[in-house]
Design an enzyme around this catalytic site. Structure first.
Site, mmCIF file in Angstrom:
data_model
loop_
_atom_site.group_PDB
_atom_site.id
_atom_site.type_symbol
_atom_site.label_atom_id
_atom_site.label_comp_id
_atom_site.label_asym_id
_atom_site.label_seq_id
_atom_site.Cartn_x
_atom_site.Cartn_y
_atom_site.Cartn_z
ATOM 1 N N GLY A 1 0.833 -1.193 0.000
ATOM 2 C CA GLY A 1 0.000 0.000 0.000
ATOM 3 C C GLY A 1 0.868 1.243 0.000
ATOM 4 O O GLY A 1 1.995 1.224 0.487
ATOM 5 N N GLN B 1 2.828 9.984 1.332
ATOM 6 C CA GLN B 1 4.105 9.288 1.455
ATOM 7 C C GLN B 1 5.047 9.598 0.300
ATOM 8 O O GLN B 1 6.255 9.444 0.425
ATOM 9 C CB GLN B 1 3.884 7.771 1.524
ATOM 10 C CG GLN B 1 3.227 7.306 2.795
ATOM 11 C CD GLN B 1 3.028 5.812 2.774
ATOM 12 O OE1 GLN B 1 2.048 5.322 2.220
ATOM 13 N NE2 GLN B 1 3.962 5.082 3.355
ATOM 14 N N CYS C 1 5.874 -0.080 7.426
ATOM 15 C CA CYS C 1 5.466 1.095 6.666
ATOM 16 C C CYS C 1 6.621 1.528 5.768
ATOM 17 O O CYS C 1 7.772 1.598 6.230
ATOM 18 C CB CYS C 1 5.077 2.221 7.622
ATOM 19 S SG CYS C 1 4.510 3.718 6.800
ATOM 20 N N LEU C 2 6.302 1.829 4.511
ATOM 21 C CA LEU C 2 7.344 2.261 3.574
ATOM 22 C C LEU C 2 8.015 3.559 4.021
ATOM 23 O O LEU C 2 9.175 3.802 3.697
ATOM 24 C CB LEU C 2 6.760 2.435 2.170
ATOM 25 C CG LEU C 2 6.278 1.160 1.485
ATOM 26 C CD1 LEU C 2 5.678 1.492 0.126
ATOM 27 C CD2 LEU C 2 7.398 0.154 1.347
ATOM 28 N N HIS D 1 -4.584 1.430 7.445
ATOM 29 C CA HIS D 1 -3.228 1.992 7.540
ATOM 30 C C HIS D 1 -3.061 3.153 6.559
ATOM 31 O O HIS D 1 -2.583 4.232 6.930
ATOM 32 C CB HIS D 1 -2.197 0.889 7.256
ATOM 33 C CG HIS D 1 -0.780 1.346 7.288
ATOM 34 N ND1 HIS D 1 0.072 1.045 8.332
ATOM 35 C CD2 HIS D 1 -0.045 2.071 6.409
ATOM 36 C CE1 HIS D 1 1.266 1.578 8.083
ATOM 37 N NE2 HIS D 1 1.218 2.207 6.910
ATOM 38 N N GLU D 2 -3.464 2.931 5.305
ATOM 39 C CA GLU D 2 -3.307 3.978 4.283
ATOM 40 C C GLU D 2 -4.242 5.153 4.548
ATOM 41 O O GLU D 2 -3.857 6.315 4.341
ATOM 42 C CB GLU D 2 -3.527 3.405 2.885
ATOM 43 C CG GLU D 2 -2.571 2.282 2.498
ATOM 44 C CD GLU D 2 -1.093 2.595 2.709
ATOM 45 O OE1 GLU D 2 -0.686 3.768 2.610
ATOM 46 O OE2 GLU D 2 -0.333 1.656 2.994
ATOM 47 N N HIS E 1 -2.678 7.494 6.890
ATOM 48 C CA HIS E 1 -1.718 8.408 6.239
ATOM 49 C C HIS E 1 -2.429 9.643 5.683
ATOM 50 O O HIS E 1 -1.916 10.756 5.782
ATOM 51 C CB HIS E 1 -0.964 7.709 5.110
ATOM 52 C CG HIS E 1 0.215 6.915 5.556
ATOM 53 N ND1 HIS E 1 1.306 7.479 6.171
ATOM 54 C CD2 HIS E 1 0.471 5.588 5.471
ATOM 55 C CE1 HIS E 1 2.193 6.549 6.445
ATOM 56 N NE2 HIS E 1 1.710 5.385 6.040
#
Length: 167
Positions: A64, A69, A107-108, A149-150, A153
């Site tokens: 994701g 991000q 997480c990226l 999660h996304e 963000h």
């Protein structure tokens, strides 16, 4: 059109519309800000943004990726779950089911970090596609966890703020 030419065309169009997308540094203030809603006018630009986001997500080995991000302050995220691609624009959770379940997340934006995060195991969601069409669906398991999660963000919340402890 051959697959090679199609990929080349898509790459050129995505670059024309959005340039080069990269993950922002973990300290970037955009990660703590609420993203702006997308107003549909030029769906083509949104389509190319989603393609760039999928490419970046794949290159970074994620499932994701949210607009903030990669420096885009818009309410859009992409997911690749169970061999399905999702582009979620102006997403929202309509309903939740069951008590929250705690599981490990990465997480990226924070490579190498993992936290135990409570999330609902099943959710009903609504979002728009790249054409502006509204979609409503019930998600569960990893798809529900990734969606939450996304969405965090897009609301300026990183998984640190939701964690129960560092793993």
């Amino acid at each position: 059109m051959s697959e090679f030419f199609l990929k080349a065309f898509n790459t050129i169009m995505a670059f024309i519309h959005w340039g080069i997308l990269k993950l922002v540094p973990r300290s970037h203030p955009i990660l703590g800000e609420v993203a702006n809603p997308i107003v549909f006018g030029s769906q083509q630009g949104i389509y190319w943004l989603a393609q760039k986001m999928f490419k970046l997500m794949k290159d970074e080995r994620g499932i994701g990726l949210a607009g903030p991000q990669c420096g885009v302050p818009l309410r859009i995220f992409v997911m690749y779950i169970e061999r399905n691609r999702y582009v979620c624009i102006n997403p929202e959770i309509l309903d939740t089911y069951g008590p929250k379940e705690v599981d490990r997340e990465g997480c990226l934006s924070f490579p190498g970090e993992e936290y135990m995060v409570p999330r609902y195991p099943k959710i009903e969601v609504r979002y728009q596609t790249t054409t502006g069409k509204f979609m409503t669906e019930v998600m569960e398991g990893i798809k529900a966890r990734c969606f939450q999660h996304e969405l965090d963000h897009l609301n300026g919340i990183t998984f640190h703020k939701r964690s129960t402890y560092n793993y």
